[in-house]
Design an enzyme around this catalytic site. Sequence first.
Site, PDB file in Angstrom:
ATOM      1  N   TYR A  71       0.843  -1.189   0.000  1.00 39.43           N
ATOM      2  CA  TYR A  71       0.000   0.000   0.000  1.00 39.43           C
ATOM      3  C   TYR A  71       0.883   1.245   0.000  1.00 39.43           C
ATOM      4  CZ  TYR A  71      -3.640  -3.292   1.579  1.00 39.43           C
ATOM      5  OH  TYR A  71      -4.504  -4.355   1.704  1.00 39.43           O
ATOM      6  N   PHE A  94     -13.300  -5.433   1.887  1.00 42.61           N
ATOM      7  CA  PHE A  94     -14.482  -4.935   1.169  1.00 42.61           C
ATOM      8  C   PHE A  94     -15.748  -5.480   1.837  1.00 42.61           C
ATOM      9  CE2 PHE A  94     -11.602  -4.853  -2.775  1.00 42.61           C
ATOM     10  CZ  PHE A  94     -11.260  -3.520  -2.557  1.00 42.61           C
ATOM     11  N   PRO A  95     -15.904  -5.261   3.150  1.00 43.41           N
ATOM     12  CA  PRO A  95     -17.017  -5.886   3.862  1.00 43.41           C
ATOM     13  C   PRO A  95     -18.391  -5.297   3.555  1.00 43.41           C
ATOM     14  CG  PRO A  95     -15.833  -4.422   5.326  1.00 43.41           C
ATOM     15  CD  PRO A  95     -15.043  -4.485   4.060  1.00 43.41           C
ATOM     16  N   GLY A 145     -21.157  -2.572  -2.658  1.00 41.31           N
ATOM     17  CA  GLY A 145     -21.610  -1.314  -3.234  1.00 41.31           C
ATOM     18  C   GLY A 145     -23.083  -1.282  -3.585  1.00 41.31           C
TER      19      GLY A 145
END
Length: 284
Positions: free
Chosen positions: A70, A215-216, A219
Amino acid sequence: MTNTQVFRLGGDLAVRRIGYGAMRLANAPHERSGMTAPIWTAPTDRAESIALLRKAVDLGVNLFDTADAYALGANEELLAEALQPHRDDVVIATKVGVLRPSPAEWIPHGHPGYLRQQAELSLRRLRTDRLDLLYLHRVDPAYPLADQIGALGQLQEEGKVRHIGLSEVSVEEIEEAARIAPIASVQNVYNLAERGHDPVIDHTAERGIAFVPYFPVSGGEQEALSEVAAELGATPSQTALAWLLHRAPNVLPIPGTSSPAHLAENAGALELALTEAQFKRLAE
Protein backbone atom coordinates in the site's frame (compact mmCIF):
# COMPACT_ATOMS: atom_id res chain seq x y z
CA MET A 1 -17.74 -4.71 25.87
CA THR A 2 -19.45 -8.07 25.64
CA ASN A 3 -17.72 -11.32 24.74
CA THR A 4 -19.42 -11.19 21.34
CA GLN A 5 -17.63 -7.90 20.60
CA VAL A 6 -14.13 -9.30 21.13
CA PHE A 7 -12.12 -12.05 19.45
CA ARG A 8 -8.80 -13.42 20.65
CA LEU A 9 -6.69 -13.37 17.50
CA GLY A 10 -4.18 -16.18 17.59
CA GLY A 11 -5.62 -17.10 20.97
CA ASP A 12 -3.95 -14.20 22.77
CA LEU A 13 -4.57 -10.82 21.10
CA ALA A 14 -7.95 -9.46 22.20
CA VAL A 15 -9.33 -7.32 19.38
CA ARG A 16 -12.69 -5.68 18.94
CA ARG A 17 -14.54 -7.23 16.05
CA ILE A 18 -14.80 -4.09 13.92
CA GLY A 19 -11.30 -3.18 12.75
CA TYR A 20 -10.01 -0.58 10.33
CA GLY A 21 -8.61 -1.18 6.85
CA ALA A 22 -6.10 1.56 6.05
CA MET A 23 -5.50 0.77 2.37
CA ARG A 24 -7.44 3.77 1.08
CA LEU A 25 -5.38 6.28 3.05
CA ALA A 26 -3.22 7.09 0.06
CA ASN A 27 -2.95 9.62 -2.75
CA ALA A 28 -5.42 12.52 -2.85
CA PRO A 29 -8.93 12.09 -1.41
CA HIS A 30 -10.56 12.18 -4.85
CA GLU A 31 -8.35 9.26 -6.02
CA ARG A 32 -9.37 6.77 -3.33
CA SER A 33 -12.63 5.29 -4.52
CA GLY A 34 -13.26 2.39 -6.88
CA MET A 35 -11.53 -0.89 -7.55
CA THR A 36 -8.82 0.79 -9.65
CA ALA A 37 -7.68 3.34 -7.05
CA PRO A 38 -3.87 3.56 -7.38
CA ILE A 39 -2.91 3.27 -3.67
CA TRP A 40 0.47 4.50 -4.84
CA THR A 41 1.67 7.52 -2.84
CA ALA A 42 1.32 8.84 0.69
CA PRO A 43 -1.94 10.71 1.39
CA THR A 44 -1.96 14.39 0.49
CA ASP A 45 -4.11 15.02 3.58
CA ARG A 46 -1.62 13.46 6.00
CA ALA A 47 -2.66 15.44 9.08
CA GLU A 48 -6.32 14.56 8.53
CA SER A 49 -5.42 10.89 8.00
CA ILE A 50 -3.45 10.76 11.24
CA ALA A 51 -6.31 12.43 13.09
CA LEU A 52 -8.72 9.87 11.62
CA LEU A 53 -6.61 6.92 12.76
CA ARG A 54 -6.39 8.36 16.26
CA LYS A 55 -10.14 8.94 16.29
CA ALA A 56 -10.55 5.25 15.44
CA VAL A 57 -8.64 4.38 18.61
CA ASP A 58 -10.84 6.77 20.59
CA LEU A 59 -13.88 4.90 19.21
CA GLY A 60 -12.49 1.61 20.52
CA VAL A 61 -10.97 0.25 17.30
CA ASN A 62 -7.80 -1.68 18.09
CA LEU A 63 -7.20 -3.79 14.95
CA PHE A 64 -5.60 -1.93 12.03
CA ASP A 65 -4.80 -3.48 8.66
CA THR A 66 -2.12 -2.37 6.20
CA ALA A 67 0.42 -3.90 3.75
CA ASP A 68 3.88 -3.20 2.41
CA ALA A 69 2.30 -2.84 -1.05
CA TYR A 70 0.00 0.00 0.00
CA ALA A 71 1.66 3.18 -1.28
CA LEU A 72 5.00 1.32 -1.38
CA GLY A 73 5.27 1.27 2.41
CA ALA A 74 4.00 4.81 3.02
CA ASN A 75 0.79 3.38 4.47
CA GLU A 76 2.76 1.48 7.11
CA GLU A 77 4.72 4.63 7.95
CA LEU A 78 1.46 6.57 8.32
CA LEU A 79 0.06 4.01 10.77
CA ALA A 80 3.30 3.96 12.74
CA GLU A 81 3.20 7.73 13.21
CA ALA A 82 -0.51 7.91 13.99
CA LEU A 83 -0.63 4.95 16.37
CA GLN A 84 2.69 5.40 18.17
CA PRO A 85 1.00 6.94 21.27
CA HIS A 86 -1.28 3.88 21.47
CA ARG A 87 1.16 1.21 20.30
CA ASP A 88 0.71 -1.07 23.31
CA ASP A 89 -3.08 -0.96 22.96
CA VAL A 90 -3.51 -1.77 19.25
CA VAL A 91 -2.82 -4.67 16.91
CA ILE A 92 -1.35 -3.84 13.49
CA ALA A 93 -1.60 -6.41 10.73
CA THR A 94 0.50 -6.06 7.60
CA LYS A 95 1.21 -8.16 4.51
CA VAL A 96 4.10 -9.19 2.26
CA GLY A 97 4.20 -10.98 -1.06
CA VAL A 98 3.01 -8.52 -3.71
CA LEU A 99 5.15 -6.45 -6.09
CA ARG A 100 4.08 -2.96 -7.17
CA PRO A 101 6.12 -1.98 -10.26
CA SER A 102 3.47 0.59 -11.27
CA PRO A 103 0.22 2.07 -9.87
CA ALA A 104 -1.89 -0.37 -11.88
CA GLU A 105 0.05 -3.57 -11.11
CA TRP A 106 -0.31 -5.93 -8.14
CA ILE A 107 1.88 -8.96 -8.83
CA PRO A 108 2.26 -11.88 -6.38
CA HIS A 109 5.88 -12.66 -5.57
CA GLY A 110 6.55 -15.41 -3.07
CA HIS A 111 10.30 -15.94 -3.20
CA PRO A 112 11.10 -16.83 0.43
CA GLY A 113 14.05 -14.44 0.59
CA TYR A 114 11.91 -11.62 -0.74
CA LEU A 115 9.19 -12.29 1.84
CA ARG A 116 11.73 -12.15 4.66
CA GLN A 117 13.28 -8.97 3.29
CA GLN A 118 9.90 -7.26 3.05
CA ALA A 119 9.10 -8.25 6.62
CA GLU A 120 12.34 -6.62 7.75
CA LEU A 121 11.32 -3.42 5.94
CA SER A 122 7.86 -3.57 7.52
CA LEU A 123 9.47 -3.85 10.96
CA ARG A 124 11.40 -0.65 10.28
CA ARG A 125 8.47 1.28 8.85
CA LEU A 126 6.15 0.22 11.67
CA ARG A 127 8.85 1.08 14.24
CA THR A 128 8.62 -2.22 16.04
CA ASP A 129 10.72 -5.30 16.72
CA ARG A 130 7.83 -7.72 16.21
CA LEU A 131 4.94 -7.68 13.75
CA ASP A 132 1.65 -8.51 15.47
CA LEU A 133 0.18 -10.28 12.43
CA LEU A 134 1.91 -10.87 9.10
CA TYR A 135 -0.11 -12.08 6.12
CA LEU A 136 1.08 -13.73 2.96
CA HIS A 137 -0.64 -11.16 0.74
CA ARG A 138 -1.19 -13.60 -2.11
CA VAL A 139 -0.10 -17.17 -2.76
CA ASP A 140 2.43 -17.18 -5.61
CA PRO A 141 2.03 -20.33 -7.73
CA ALA A 142 5.65 -19.98 -8.87
CA TYR A 143 6.90 -21.18 -5.47
CA PRO A 144 5.76 -24.05 -3.23
CA LEU A 145 3.32 -22.81 -0.59
CA ALA A 146 5.41 -24.66 1.98
CA ASP A 147 8.39 -22.44 1.12
CA GLN A 148 6.35 -19.25 1.34
CA ILE A 149 4.82 -20.18 4.71
CA GLY A 150 8.20 -21.50 5.78
CA ALA A 151 9.69 -18.03 5.32
CA LEU A 152 7.02 -16.53 7.55
CA GLY A 153 7.48 -19.37 10.02
CA GLN A 154 11.21 -18.63 10.18
CA LEU A 155 10.42 -15.01 11.04
CA GLN A 156 8.06 -16.26 13.75
CA GLU A 157 10.75 -18.52 15.19
CA GLU A 158 13.14 -15.55 15.22
CA GLY A 159 10.63 -13.55 17.27
CA LYS A 160 10.00 -11.02 14.49
CA VAL A 161 6.41 -12.12 13.81
CA ARG A 162 3.82 -12.95 16.45
CA HIS A 163 1.11 -14.47 14.25
CA ILE A 164 0.84 -15.59 10.60
CA GLY A 165 -2.09 -15.00 8.25
CA LEU A 166 -3.16 -15.83 4.70
CA SER A 167 -5.09 -13.76 2.16
CA GLU A 168 -7.37 -14.89 -0.68
CA VAL A 169 -7.01 -18.59 -0.01
CA SER A 170 -9.12 -21.74 -0.18
CA VAL A 171 -9.78 -24.28 2.56
CA GLU A 172 -7.23 -26.59 0.92
CA GLU A 173 -4.54 -23.88 0.99
CA ILE A 174 -5.28 -23.12 4.64
CA GLU A 175 -4.90 -26.79 5.52
CA GLU A 176 -1.64 -27.05 3.57
CA ALA A 177 -0.22 -23.91 5.19
CA ALA A 178 -1.28 -25.02 8.68
CA ARG A 179 0.92 -28.10 8.30
CA ILE A 180 3.93 -25.76 8.09
CA ALA A 181 3.11 -23.10 10.70
CA PRO A 182 0.13 -22.08 12.86
CA ILE A 183 -2.34 -19.88 10.94
CA ALA A 184 -4.07 -17.23 13.07
CA SER A 185 -6.06 -15.31 10.46
CA VAL A 186 -7.45 -15.51 6.93
CA GLN A 187 -8.37 -12.40 4.96
CA ASN A 188 -10.62 -12.93 1.92
CA VAL A 189 -13.13 -10.73 0.13
CA TYR A 190 -16.59 -11.32 1.60
CA ASN A 191 -19.78 -9.30 1.98
CA LEU A 192 -23.53 -9.62 1.48
CA ALA A 193 -23.14 -9.60 -2.30
CA GLU A 194 -19.94 -11.69 -2.50
CA ARG A 195 -20.23 -14.88 -0.47
CA GLY A 196 -18.01 -17.31 -2.32
CA HIS A 197 -15.89 -17.99 0.76
CA ASP A 198 -18.61 -19.45 2.98
CA PRO A 199 -16.64 -22.74 3.26
CA VAL A 200 -13.59 -20.79 4.44
CA ILE A 201 -15.60 -19.03 7.15
CA ASP A 202 -16.95 -22.35 8.40
CA HIS A 203 -13.51 -23.97 8.32
CA THR A 204 -11.80 -21.13 10.19
CA ALA A 205 -14.62 -20.80 12.74
CA GLU A 206 -14.25 -24.46 13.67
CA ARG A 207 -10.53 -23.94 14.29
CA GLY A 208 -10.54 -20.61 16.11
CA ILE A 209 -8.89 -18.84 13.16
CA ALA A 210 -9.95 -15.24 12.54
CA PHE A 211 -11.76 -14.55 9.26
CA VAL A 212 -11.18 -10.96 8.17
CA PRO A 213 -13.47 -9.92 5.28
CA TYR A 214 -12.09 -7.07 3.22
CA PHE A 215 -14.48 -4.93 1.17
CA PRO A 216 -17.02 -5.89 3.86
CA VAL A 217 -19.68 -3.47 2.66
CA SER A 218 -20.84 -4.18 -0.90
CA GLY A 219 -21.61 -1.31 -3.23
CA GLY A 220 -25.06 -2.46 -4.31
CA GLU A 221 -28.24 -1.39 -2.51
CA GLN A 222 -30.60 -4.20 -1.51
CA GLU A 223 -34.25 -3.76 -0.61
CA ALA A 224 -34.01 -6.20 2.30
CA LEU A 225 -30.94 -4.38 3.63
CA SER A 226 -32.78 -1.06 3.67
CA GLU A 227 -35.79 -2.67 5.36
CA VAL A 228 -33.75 -4.34 8.12
CA ALA A 229 -31.71 -1.16 8.62
CA ALA A 230 -34.93 0.78 9.17
CA GLU A 231 -36.11 -1.82 11.68
CA LEU A 232 -32.86 -1.46 13.61
CA GLY A 233 -32.72 2.32 13.37
CA ALA A 234 -29.36 1.94 11.64
CA THR A 235 -27.80 2.71 8.28
CA PRO A 236 -27.52 0.08 5.54
CA SER A 237 -23.72 0.01 5.96
CA GLN A 238 -24.01 -0.61 9.69
CA THR A 239 -26.54 -3.34 9.03
CA ALA A 240 -24.29 -5.01 6.47
CA LEU A 241 -21.47 -5.05 9.03
CA ALA A 242 -23.81 -6.40 11.71
CA TRP A 243 -24.78 -9.19 9.31
CA LEU A 244 -21.11 -10.16 8.99
CA LEU A 245 -20.68 -10.16 12.77
CA HIS A 246 -23.72 -12.43 13.06
CA ARG A 247 -22.37 -14.81 10.39
CA ALA A 248 -19.78 -16.38 12.72
CA PRO A 249 -18.02 -15.38 15.95
CA ASN A 250 -14.58 -15.32 14.29
CA VAL A 251 -15.53 -12.72 11.65
CA LEU A 252 -13.63 -9.41 12.02
CA PRO A 253 -14.65 -6.89 9.31
CA ILE A 254 -12.13 -4.14 8.51
CA PRO A 255 -14.09 -1.36 6.77
CA GLY A 256 -11.97 1.52 5.54
CA THR A 257 -12.94 5.16 5.19
CA SER A 258 -11.41 8.63 5.26
CA SER A 259 -14.62 10.16 6.65
CA PRO A 260 -14.83 10.68 10.44
CA ALA A 261 -18.62 10.33 10.25
CA HIS A 262 -18.42 7.01 8.41
CA LEU A 263 -15.72 5.84 10.82
CA ALA A 264 -18.03 6.43 13.78
CA GLU A 265 -20.88 4.78 11.89
CA ASN A 266 -18.79 1.68 11.19
CA ALA A 267 -17.60 1.40 14.78
CA GLY A 268 -21.20 1.71 15.95
CA ALA A 269 -22.16 -1.44 14.05
CA LEU A 270 -20.63 -3.42 16.89
CA GLU A 271 -23.58 -2.44 19.07
CA LEU A 272 -26.19 -3.77 16.63
CA ALA A 273 -27.77 -7.17 17.07
CA LEU A 274 -29.72 -8.90 14.31
CA THR A 275 -32.43 -11.43 15.03
CA GLU A 276 -32.01 -14.79 13.34
CA ALA A 277 -34.97 -13.91 11.13
CA GLN A 278 -33.35 -10.65 10.03
CA PHE A 279 -30.09 -12.44 9.34
CA LYS A 280 -31.85 -14.99 7.14
CA ARG A 281 -33.78 -12.32 5.22
CA LEU A 282 -30.53 -10.59 4.33
CA ALA A 283 -28.89 -13.87 3.37
CA GLU A 284 -31.62 -14.80 0.87
